[in-house]
Write a protein that holds these residues in place. Structure first.
Motif, short mmCIF file in Angstrom:
data_model
loop_
_atom_site.label_atom_id
_atom_site.label_comp_id
_atom_site.label_asym_id
_atom_site.label_seq_id
_atom_site.Cartn_x
_atom_site.Cartn_y
_atom_site.Cartn_z
N PRO A 54 0.68 4.03 -6.07
CA PRO A 54 -0.52 3.20 -5.96
C PRO A 54 -0.59 2.56 -4.57
N PRO A 55 -1.74 2.60 -3.93
CA PRO A 55 -1.85 2.02 -2.58
C PRO A 55 -1.91 0.51 -2.62
N THR A 56 -1.36 -0.13 -1.61
CA THR A 56 -1.50 -1.57 -1.47
C THR A 56 -2.86 -1.86 -0.83
N ASP A 57 -3.24 -3.13 -0.82
CA ASP A 57 -4.49 -3.51 -0.15
C ASP A 57 -4.43 -3.11 1.33
N ALA A 58 -3.26 -3.32 1.96
CA ALA A 58 -3.11 -2.99 3.38
C ALA A 58 -3.24 -1.48 3.59
N ASP A 59 -2.68 -0.68 2.67
CA ASP A 59 -2.80 0.78 2.78
C ASP A 59 -4.27 1.19 2.77
N ILE A 60 -5.04 0.59 1.87
CA ILE A 60 -6.45 0.96 1.75
C ILE A 60 -7.22 0.57 3.01
N ARG A 61 -6.92 -0.60 3.54
CA ARG A 61 -7.61 -1.01 4.78
C ARG A 61 -7.28 -0.06 5.92
N GLU A 62 -6.00 0.29 6.07
CA GLU A 62 -5.61 1.22 7.15
C GLU A 62 -6.25 2.57 6.95
N TRP A 63 -6.28 3.02 5.71
CA TRP A 63 -6.87 4.32 5.38
C TRP A 63 -8.34 4.35 5.80
N CYS A 64 -9.08 3.31 5.38
CA CYS A 64 -10.51 3.28 5.68
C CYS A 64 -10.78 3.12 7.17
N THR A 65 -9.94 2.35 7.85
CA THR A 65 -10.10 2.21 9.30
C THR A 65 -9.88 3.55 9.99
N ALA A 66 -8.85 4.27 9.58
CA ALA A 66 -8.55 5.58 10.17
C ALA A 66 -9.68 6.56 9.92
N CYS A 67 -10.40 6.39 8.81
CA CYS A 67 -11.50 7.29 8.46
C CYS A 67 -12.85 6.76 8.94
N GLU A 68 -12.81 5.65 9.71
CA GLU A 68 -14.02 5.01 10.20
C GLU A 68 -14.96 4.67 9.03
#
Length: 283
Positions: A54-68
């Motif tokens: 399961p992703p952490t909140d920080a993982d999701i933020r980094e993921w979305c930033t990397a995907c613009e």
């Protein structure tokens, strides 16, 4: 997460994983490219997308930033937190003590119109006396090494029970006869609890059934304790966690099990006789 066969929990986690995968695909990135942008090992992307980690909140933020796709982060984090809340370990729920846990459930009980519950080990929380609740919560606190706020937790549990006297609610609860015989606290506390059950049974909004030891042709085996809130969700209490089920198929299964258990129970004078016999057995 320990294995627990729940499509509600698994489907919620898979839905979050699918949204993250779609975000990556929309960005035209391969898994290893996303991992490189986030500074992760490439296997982490695969584990998240396959709902193994399961992703952490920080993982999701980094993921979305990397995907613009920063605008999607808040929604995905909210969905991830919902999925996580479906399987909540007691050690996490109780890390600040038991009072907040008791208080957090009050809104759910207040908005529920039809509350059905089955208790196989202890008296349902709504029907507990302060002395019984204090003895039970003290044991729970000790076992789970939670902070000691028993007095406040008991007060919060009693506050939650006020819903029994409010209009617009109906309570249909079942207890195994063994619940009446398991002594929680000293004999005085248990006697007070059994006497309180006799009083609760007279409330107009309450139907309390007892499944006696002598129930013939038992249609259902003894199950884990559970509560059904309207037809929307079920709470199942395990030793290590509370599981929240919302998938219609799973809720329907517990409703069906409750109906079968209800057929085995006795009510009215027969139920009161079971309680009175348990009270007499205390001496």
């Amino acid at each position: 997460m320990p294995q627990y066969q729940s499509s509600s929990v698994e489907n919620a986690r898979k839905a979050v994983a699918a949204r993250l995968r779609e975000t990556r695909l929309d960005a035209g990135l391969k898994g290893h490219e996303l991992a490189a942008r986030c500074g992760w090992h490439k296997s982490k992307v695969s584990r998240i997308e396959n709902a193994r980690t399961p992703p952490t909140d920080a993982d999701i933020r980094e993921w979305c930033t990397a995907c613009e796709a920063d605008d999607q982060a808040a929604d995905i984090i909210a969905a991830s937190r919902t999925a996580a809340s479906m399987y909540m370990e007691w050690k996490r729920l109780q890390r600040t003590g038991l009072r907040r846990l008791q208080e957090s459930r009050i809104p759910l009980y207040e908005r529920t119109k039809l509350h059905r519950g089955y208790a196989s080990h202890v008296v349902p929380g709504l029907f507990q006396t302060p002395a019984y609740a204090a003895a039970l919560l003290s044991t729970i606190r000790r076992f789970h090494h939670a902070p000691d706020d028993i007095t406040e937790a008991v007060d919060a549990r009693m506050a939650r029970a006020r819903v029994l006297h409010e209009s617009g609610h109906r309570f249909v609860l079942l207890v195994e006869e063994s619940v009446l015989r398991y002594q929680v606290g000293d004999a005085e506390a248990m006697a007070g609890q059994l006497g309180h059950l006799l009083s609760v049974m007279s409330l107009p909004a309450v139907s309390l059934g007892v499944i006696p030891f002598s129930a013939r042709e038992r249609g259902m085996w003894t199950l884990e304790g559970f509560n059904i809130f309207d037809d929307q969700r079920v709470h199942v209490e395990l030793l290590t966690a509370q599981v929240t089920l919302t998938a219609p198929g799973e809720v329907a299964m517990y409703v069906r099990a409750f109906a079968e258990l209800r057929e085995m129970a006795v009510y009215g004078a027969d139920a009161r006789a079971c309680v009175s016999a348990a009270l007499d057995a205390l001496g």
